[in-house]
Design a protein around this motif. Structure first.
Motif, PDB file in Angstrom:
ATOM      1  N   GLU A  78       0.830  -1.194   0.000  1.00  6.47           N
ATOM      2  CA  GLU A  78       0.000   0.000   0.000  1.00  6.47           C
ATOM      3  C   GLU A  78       0.871   1.253   0.000  1.00  6.47           C
ATOM      4  OE1 GLU A  78      -2.034  -3.391   1.609  1.00  6.47           O
ATOM      5  OE2 GLU A  78      -0.428  -2.267   2.629  1.00  6.47           O
ATOM      6  N   TYR A  79       0.388   2.265  -0.686  1.00  5.38           N
ATOM      7  CA  TYR A  79       0.980   3.584  -0.527  1.00  5.38           C
ATOM      8  C   TYR A  79      -0.109   4.621  -0.740  1.00  5.38           C
ATOM      9  CZ  TYR A  79       1.226   4.130  -5.661  1.00  5.38           C
ATOM     10  OH  TYR A  79       0.929   4.235  -7.001  1.00  5.38           O
ATOM     11  N   LEU A  80       0.150   5.829  -0.291  1.00  4.10           N
ATOM     12  CA  LEU A  80      -0.804   6.922  -0.378  1.00  4.10           C
ATOM     13  C   LEU A  80      -0.298   7.962  -1.364  1.00  4.10           C
ATOM     14  CD1 LEU A  80      -1.343   7.300   3.469  1.00  4.10           C
ATOM     15  CD2 LEU A  80      -2.933   6.234   1.878  1.00  4.10           C
ATOM     16  N   THR A  81      -1.215   8.617  -2.050  1.00  2.00           N
ATOM     17  CA  THR A  81      -0.808   9.665  -2.976  1.00  2.00           C
ATOM     18  C   THR A  81      -1.885  10.746  -3.024  1.00  2.00           C
ATOM     19  OG1 THR A  81       0.136  10.084  -5.165  1.00  2.00           O
ATOM     20  CG2 THR A  81      -1.811   8.663  -5.070  1.00  2.00           C
ATOM     21  N   ASN A  82      -1.600  11.806  -3.764  1.00  2.00           N
ATOM     22  CA  ASN A  82      -2.447  13.000  -3.745  1.00  2.00           C
ATOM     23  C   ASN A  82      -3.810  12.778  -4.361  1.00  2.00           C
ATOM     24  OD1 ASN A  82       0.392  13.875  -3.629  1.00  2.00           O
ATOM     25  ND2 ASN A  82      -0.427  15.938  -3.695  1.00  2.00           N
ATOM     26  N   THR A  83      -4.757  13.546  -3.850  1.00  2.00           N
ATOM     27  CA  THR A  83      -5.981  13.866  -4.575  1.00  2.00           C
ATOM     28  C   THR A  83      -5.904  15.347  -4.927  1.00  2.00           C
ATOM     29  OG1 THR A  83      -7.176  14.453  -2.557  1.00  2.00           O
ATOM     30  CG2 THR A  83      -7.294  12.149  -3.290  1.00  2.00           C
ATOM     31  N   LEU A  84      -6.904  15.855  -5.614  1.00  2.00           N
ATOM     32  CA  LEU A  84      -6.917  17.279  -5.964  1.00  2.00           C
ATOM     33  C   LEU A  84      -6.923  18.149  -4.709  1.00  2.00           C
ATOM     34  CD1 LEU A  84      -7.222  19.520  -8.142  1.00  2.00           C
ATOM     35  CD2 LEU A  84      -9.704  19.248  -7.887  1.00  2.00           C
ATOM     36  N   LEU A  85      -7.484  17.635  -3.602  1.00  2.00           N
ATOM     37  CA  LEU A  85      -7.677  18.437  -2.397  1.00  2.00           C
ATOM     38  C   LEU A  85      -6.668  18.131  -1.296  1.00  2.00           C
ATOM     39  CD1 LEU A  85     -11.591  18.208  -2.233  1.00  2.00           C
ATOM     40  CD2 LEU A  85     -10.198  20.036  -3.226  1.00  2.00           C
ATOM     41  N   THR A  86      -5.582  17.441  -1.609  1.00  2.00           N
ATOM     42  CA  THR A  86      -4.574  17.116  -0.596  1.00  2.00           C
ATOM     43  C   THR A  86      -3.890  18.372  -0.081  1.00  2.00           C
ATOM     44  OG1 THR A  86      -4.154  14.907  -1.489  1.00  2.00           O
ATOM     45  CG2 THR A  86      -2.390  15.909  -0.192  1.00  2.00           C
ATOM     46  N   GLN A  87      -3.705  18.436   1.238  1.00  2.00           N
ATOM     47  CA  GLN A  87      -2.939  19.498   1.883  1.00  2.00           C
ATOM     48  C   GLN A  87      -1.973  18.859   2.874  1.00  2.00           C
ATOM     49  OE1 GLN A  87      -3.938  23.524   1.668  1.00  2.00           O
ATOM     50  NE2 GLN A  87      -3.676  22.287  -0.173  1.00  2.00           N
ATOM     51  N   VAL A  88      -0.832  19.518   3.114  1.00  2.00           N
ATOM     52  CA  VAL A  88       0.152  19.009   4.069  1.00  2.00           C
ATOM     53  C   VAL A  88       0.454  20.097   5.096  1.00  2.00           C
ATOM     54  CG1 VAL A  88       1.193  17.365   2.471  1.00  2.00           C
ATOM     55  CG2 VAL A  88       2.086  19.684   2.576  1.00  2.00           C
ATOM     56  N   TYR A  89       0.792  19.645   6.304  1.00  2.00           N
ATOM     57  CA  TYR A  89       1.146  20.542   7.399  1.00  2.00           C
ATOM     58  C   TYR A  89       2.362  19.956   8.096  1.00  2.00           C
ATOM     59  CZ  TYR A  89      -3.632  21.799   6.313  1.00  2.00           C
ATOM     60  OH  TYR A  89      -4.765  22.149   5.639  1.00  2.00           O
ATOM     61  N   CYS A  90       3.282  20.821   8.481  1.00  2.87           N
ATOM     62  CA  CYS A  90       4.582  20.357   8.948  1.00  2.87           C
ATOM     63  C   CYS A  90       5.065  21.230  10.092  1.00  2.87           C
ATOM     64  CB  CYS A  90       5.587  20.395   7.785  1.00  2.87           C
ATOM     65  SG  CYS A  90       7.263  19.938   8.200  1.00  2.87           S
ATOM     66  N   THR A  91       5.762  20.625  11.064  1.00  2.00           N
ATOM     67  CA  THR A  91       6.352  21.401  12.138  1.00  2.00           C
ATOM     68  C   THR A  91       7.361  22.389  11.558  1.00  2.00           C
ATOM     69  OG1 THR A  91       7.887  19.542  12.421  1.00  2.00           O
ATOM     70  CG2 THR A  91       6.080  19.725  14.001  1.00  2.00           C
ATOM     71  N   GLY A  92       7.477  23.516  12.227  1.00  2.00           N
ATOM     72  CA  GLY A  92       8.398  24.550  11.781  1.00  2.00           C
ATOM     73  C   GLY A  92       7.788  25.558  10.850  1.00  2.00           C
ATOM     74  N   THR A  93       6.490  25.389  10.506  1.00  2.23           N
ATOM     75  CA  THR A  93       5.837  26.322   9.588  1.00  2.23           C
ATOM     76  C   THR A  93       4.686  27.072  10.247  1.00  2.23           C
ATOM     77  OG1 THR A  93       4.304  24.617   8.807  1.00  2.23           O
ATOM     78  CG2 THR A  93       6.388  24.842   7.622  1.00  2.23           C
ATOM     79  N   GLY A  94       4.394  26.749  11.514  1.00  2.75           N
ATOM     80  CA  GLY A  94       3.302  27.429  12.208  1.00  2.75           C
ATOM     81  C   GLY A  94       1.926  26.940  11.829  1.00  2.75           C
ATOM     82  N   SER A  95       1.830  25.832  11.080  1.00  2.00           N
ATOM     83  CA  SER A  95       0.527  25.377  10.606  1.00  2.00           C
ATOM     84  C   SER A  95      -0.185  24.485  11.606  1.00  2.00           C
ATOM     85  CB  SER A  95       0.687  24.631   9.268  1.00  2.00           C
ATOM     86  OG  SER A  95       1.648  23.594   9.388  1.00  2.00           O
ATOM     87  N   HIS A  96       0.538  23.679  12.400  1.00  2.00           N
ATOM     88  CA  HIS A  96      -0.116  22.752  13.326  1.00  2.00           C
ATOM     89  C   HIS A  96      -0.972  23.452  14.382  1.00  2.00           C
ATOM     90  CE1 HIS A  96       1.420  19.017  11.803  1.00  2.00           C
ATOM     91  NE2 HIS A  96       2.679  19.358  11.955  1.00  2.00           N
ATOM     92  N   PRO A  97      -0.473  24.501  15.060  1.00  2.00           N
ATOM     93  CA  PRO A  97      -1.256  25.065  16.171  1.00  2.00           C
ATOM     94  C   PRO A  97      -2.621  25.609  15.761  1.00  2.00           C
ATOM     95  CG  PRO A  97       1.031  25.796  16.275  1.00  2.00           C
ATOM     96  CD  PRO A  97       0.841  25.127  14.952  1.00  2.00           C
ATOM     97  N   VAL A  98      -2.806  26.019  14.511  1.00  2.00           N
ATOM     98  CA  VAL A  98      -4.069  26.630  14.109  1.00  2.00           C
ATOM     99  C   VAL A  98      -5.046  25.610  13.536  1.00  2.00           C
ATOM    100  CG1 VAL A  98      -2.939  28.814  13.605  1.00  2.00           C
ATOM    101  CG2 VAL A  98      -3.221  27.148  11.773  1.00  2.00           C
ATOM    102  N   MET A  99      -4.639  24.347  13.410  1.00  2.00           N
ATOM    103  CA  MET A  99      -5.513  23.361  12.801  1.00  2.00           C
ATOM    104  C   MET A  99      -6.342  22.643  13.859  1.00  2.00           C
ATOM    105  SD  MET A  99      -5.012  23.921   9.726  1.00  2.00           S
ATOM    106  CE  MET A  99      -6.066  22.628   9.089  1.00  2.00           C
TER     107      MET A  99
END
Length: 808
Positions: free
Chosen positions: A441-462
């Motif tokens: 098995e592996y995972l891949t994008n759909t049209l609506l895929t989004q990513v969030y990563c430490t060090g970018t300030g995205s986790h705390p607001v989600m």
């Protein structure tokens, strides 16, 4: 610096420009003098309908045009490039940092009237390959490039030869680039909007999506009021520009939004994308007015079971009104839904149906190199950029494997490195079965895929932070042995997944190659057409004429002629990252940050304060010197290699491939202290001088522990005698990067080649023993499955994935 009327005291570049200005005709050409020019930047954009008039001889060369900035060290000039030079860019032969000779200029003429002043054009040039791809770093090491004066007035930021409002990324069409892409919402009132008009808009009643849909289906085309909706999902950018279309900003993006009554798509068009795409995120609440309503794409295409609508937000006719509603102003009467999530852990993925949509969270342990695949979009050819990721979440011995394409989140995706915590949403599960029981098995994008990563300030607001799967993951994270994960963290190198079939019949039935069997000459022709970092798979009939094993200590040695390279890290001292682009805080932060104080975990080092001297001392251990000694060595001792030869090859034979492993092919151990430099060294070629690294910077990072050596195989195509230089990395028991198939076999050459590695249930033979039995390969006809990747210039990496024996 305005161009002078005479040549006295002028630099060589200015003398060329003066001659063109004096001639006053766009047909006049002038050639640069003996000293080289250096390429400082390279920018790509799409053609428009006028391009065929500007370049009548190059209509079919490419959909793209390029602008560049050149210097000889005294002044700068912005120019356009003739489309006949596009091939040099596509192969990464003409790149930022290159030295250029015999450059022929013309006065340009035509182009976009929005660009002020005269424009200039490069008709032809020669790339000084002998100077290396980083020649500009050495030549301009004492020059402040950003302080060099411009020839003429400072140029416009718009493309020179087409009416386009922005540049495209150099290597794909889905990311954004440039300052025209705003990261903050536009002003509350538009330039043409009065306060009275604004009050009228704000006073409009809020209408539900269900009511809007009902009015539309009943024949009413007049908007009934404002919409207050929550963003559930956000698509990546879609560039639809074509040479025959004159749209200045041919972009669109889709938002999936909902209120308490219905979920619909909202499409941002053209310059609305420039102003709003970066500002809008899932979870936000929007107030929309001045929108258009139309039948949804799903309804038009027959995909929707019931008629539905979509909302269009345009820059005119009418100009859409968008505002982000602050949290304190959100009304409970709107009954807005929460964000939908479907988090699955690694243990659950094998039991999920194929093509299921899910979200995952994990610690990154592997980040692959960026590669590209070619896709047809009507008459246009696009390149999709991707890389492989592996995540761990503590629930399974198998990592979560993700084939991640662009999500139009360049700032976040650039921070995805080993030891980071990453959330990927709206991924699609794909499964491949080998035999009757083994599946991958592996995972891949759909049209609506989004990513969030430490060090970018995205986790705390989600809002996913409070979900049970996230809490369970963070609980595991408190107990994780960071040193163990760091020891096996890997970046870059050749990687292939999922495994292909172990029988020729199954492989051909499933059409796992790009095409059927091809000849050696056809394969060489196809490889010559590959663009930079483009990857393809070929099937070809061959015999093996020579085999050689290279152990780990030998693989860093340079076996072919390399051009000179700039001193490693000229703006980055050997042990410290001094450039702002690759800046790492002096104080070492804990690799994992969950926001939970006092968690009892095994850590790499105590978080004690350090002076700058201490940091220098810590980073100054023999990483650089040891890596260079390890990679280059003092001798080029052939006695370390085990070899088998069947017959000498003719020097006149046509060859394809590279005779030894390239530095981009080897997976590298992750270096946390120099992680930003490592990511840049491993990434795609930059388009800007201030991000440029020495050509051999990647060699300062040690090969990963999973890499122990490799085989080089010389093959002869049965069809026409073309010789192939091929690398082989057999999967080995216990290797977490190149894992063998769970299929028992006898570890003979035939079995090893057809399974892509050694048997997982028996000790593998030593390279010496395997080479000693290589006579089994004599006159053996094979169908070889080869993975080809263009590494830049004329280097094409060929890696053997499988080799199936042909029975008589």
């Amino acid at each position: 610096m305005a161009a002078a009327s005479g040549d006295s005291g002028c630099c060589s570049l200015e003398r060329c420009v003066n001659r063109l200005i004096a001639a006053g005709s766009p047909s006049v050409r002038t050639k640069s003098q003996a000293e080289p020019l250096y390429l400082l930047s390279l920018q790509r954009y799409g053609r428009d309908p006028d391009s065929s008039l500007l370049f009548p001889d190059s209509v079919s060369v490419s959909e793209s045009l390029f602008d560049a900035m050149v210097t000889e060290g005294h002044c700068r000039l912005r120019v356009s490039l003739d489309p006949s030079l596009n091939r040099l860019v596509h192969r990464n032969q003409l790149r930022c940092g290159s030295a250029l000779r015999s450059v022929v200029f013309s006065g340009g003429g035509g182009g976009d009237p929005r660009t002020e002043g005269r424009t200039f054009h490069i008709c032809s040039l020669e790339v000084d390959s002998a100077s290396g791809g980083d020649a500009a770093l050495r030549a301009l090491s004492s020059v402040s490039v950003t302080s060099l004066p411009w020839l003429g007035s400072e140029p416009s930021l718009l493309p020179l030869r087409a009416r386009r409002s922005s540049y495209l990324p150099l290597w794909n069409n889905h990311d954004f680039t440039g300052e025209v892409w705003k990261d903050t919402p536009p002003c509350e009132h538009g330039e043409d909007e009065s306060e009275d008009e604004q009050q009228v808009e704000d006073s409009r009643p809020v209408v539900s999506l269900a009511a809007l849909r009902r009015h539309f289906l009943n024949g009413s085309r007049r908007p009934r009021g404002s919409l207050c909706v929550r963003i559930l999902h956000k698509s990546r950018l879609m560039y639809y520009g074509k040479a025959e279309q004159s749209s200045e900003c041919p972009y669109k993006a889709e938002l999936q939004v909902a209120d308490g009554s219905l979920s619909v798509s909202v499409v941002l068009w053209n310059t609305v994308c420039l102003d709003w795409y970066r500002c809008l995120q899932p979870g936000q609440v929007l107030r929309l007015s001045r929108y258009r309503v139309k039948e949804s794409y799903g309804s038009r295409s027959g995909q929707d079971t019931e008629p539905n609508i979509e909302i269009s937000l345009n820059s005119r006719n009418p100009a859409a009104k968008i505002s982000i509603v602050p949290k304190q102003h959100i009304s409970s009467e709107w009954s807005l839904p929460d964000l939908p999530h479907n988090f699955l852990c690694g243990q659950e993925l094998p039991n999920c149906p194929d093509r299921d949509i899910c979200d995952v969270i994990g610690v990154v342990t592997f980040v692959g190199r960026q590669e590209r695949i070619r896709r047809k979009d009507g008459q246009r050819t696009d390149f999709e950029e991707y890389r492989w990721l592996q995540l761990e979440d503590g629930t399974s011995e198998q990592p979560i494997t993700v084939k991640l394409f662009s999500t139009s989140q360049t700032d976040i995706q650039s921070r995805i490195q080993p030891m980071a915590l990453v959330v990927c949403t709206r991924l699609k599960l794909l499964r491949k079965t080998i035999g009757t029981t083994t599946s991958f098995e592996y995972l891949t994008n759909t049209l609506l895929t989004q990513v969030y990563c430490t060090g970018t300030g995205s986790h705390p607001v989600m809002p996913y932070r409070g979900l049970r799967p996230i809490r369970q993951f963070l609980q595991w994270l408190k107990q994780v042995d960071e040193a163990s994960i760091l020891d096996r963290a890997v970046m870059g190198g050749y990687f292939s997944y999922p495994p292909i079939s172990v029988s020729l019949q199954s492989f051909m039935n499933n059409r796992e190659g790009d095409a059927g069997l091809i000849s050696g000459r056809e394969m060489k022709l196809q490889c010559d057409r590959l663009h930079y970092r483009e990857r393809r798979r070929f099937a070809i009939q061959c015999t093996i004429t020579a085999a050689c094993y290279h152990n780990r200590e030998d693989s860093g040695r340079i076996r072919y002629s390399d051009p000179p390279s700039a001193q490693l890290s000229p703006r980055v001292p050997r042990q410290r990252e001094g450039s702002d682009i690759f800046k790492t805080p002096a104080k070492r932060k804990l690799l994992f940050t969950t926001g939970t104080p006092g968690s009892a975990r095994k850590r790499l080092a105590p978080p004690i304060p350090q002076s700058s001297t201490d940091v220098d001392a810590e980073n100054e251990f023999s990483l650089f010197d040891g890596a260079m000694e390890f990679l280059v060595g003092e001798d080029d001792d052939e006695d370390e290699d085990e070899a088998f030869h069947i017959a000498p090859t003719s020097p006149m034979s046509s060859h394809l491939g590279i005779p030894s492993v390239a530095m981009e092919t080897l997976p590298r151990s992750f270096c946390y202290e120099r992680r930003h430099v490592q990511a840049a060294a491993m990434g795609m070629q930059t388009n800007s001088f201030h991000k440029l690294l020495p050509q051999r910077e990647l060699e300062t990072f040690s090969p990963a522990s999973c890499y122990t050596g490799y085989f080089t195989l010389t093959m002869r195509a049965l069809s026409d005698g073309v010789m192939l230089d091929v690398l082989f990395f057999p999967a080995t028991p216990g290797n977490l990067h190149w894992r063998p198939l769970p299929v028992t076999h006898d570890n003979t050459w035939e079995s090893v080649l057809s399974h892509g590695g050694f048997s997982p249930h028996a000790p593998p033979p030593t390279p010496v023993d395997l080479i000693a039995t290589a006579t089994q390969l004599t006159n053996q006809r094979l169908v070889c499955i080869l993975d080809a990747c263009a590494l830049g210039e004329d280097k094409v990496e060929l890696v053997l994935n499988r080799a199936f024996p042909l029975r008589s």
